[in-house]
Design a protein around this motif. Structure first.
Motif: not given
Length: 127
Positions: A74-77, A82-88
């Motif tokens: 779950l932490d990995d997901r 979080d990385d995808r949101l930061r990219s967006v």
């Protein structure tokens, strides 16, 4: 010897004494067996409790391990999300910056378009 102490009385008293001793011996034996049975049940129950504790401890440890693995996944997901949101967010910020520049250029073009209508063209004939 007294009168009442004849052969019949002695026989009855002897029989009563024998019955009393026999019943006492039977009770003592039953009590002893009951004590042994209780000890046996206690020993069996103690062993069963120890086995149950061992099984529960193992089960709890397995659950902790599985839960730990699930939490790590779950932490990995969450980290990937979080990385995808930061990219967006970076993409949106880039689009906003581009749009702000486009808005400024559009206003300049609109101002020039309005002024062109009011000013004569390069051939000085008004259009």
């Amino acid at each position: 010897m007294p009168n009442w102490l004849d052969g019949k009385t002695i026989a009855v008293l002897t029989t009563m004494l024998t019955i009393t001793l026999t019943l006492g011996t039977m009770m003592q034996t039953a009590h002893s067996r009951l004590g042994n049975d209780i000890l046996s049940v206690r020993t069996d129950l103690s062993g069963d409790i120890q086995n149950l504790r061992a099984e529960l401890s193992g089960g709890i440890q397995n659950l902790r391990t599985e839960l730990g693995n699930d939490i790590n996944r779950l932490d990995d997901r969450v980290n990937r999300l979080d990385d995808r949101l930061r990219s967006v967010e970076v993409g949106i910020a880039t689009i906003q910056t581009t749009m702000a520049g486009s808005d400024t250029r559009l206003r300049v073009v609109e101002q020039h378009a309005r002024h062109t209508d009011e000013m004569p063209g390069p051939d000085q004939n008004g259009g």
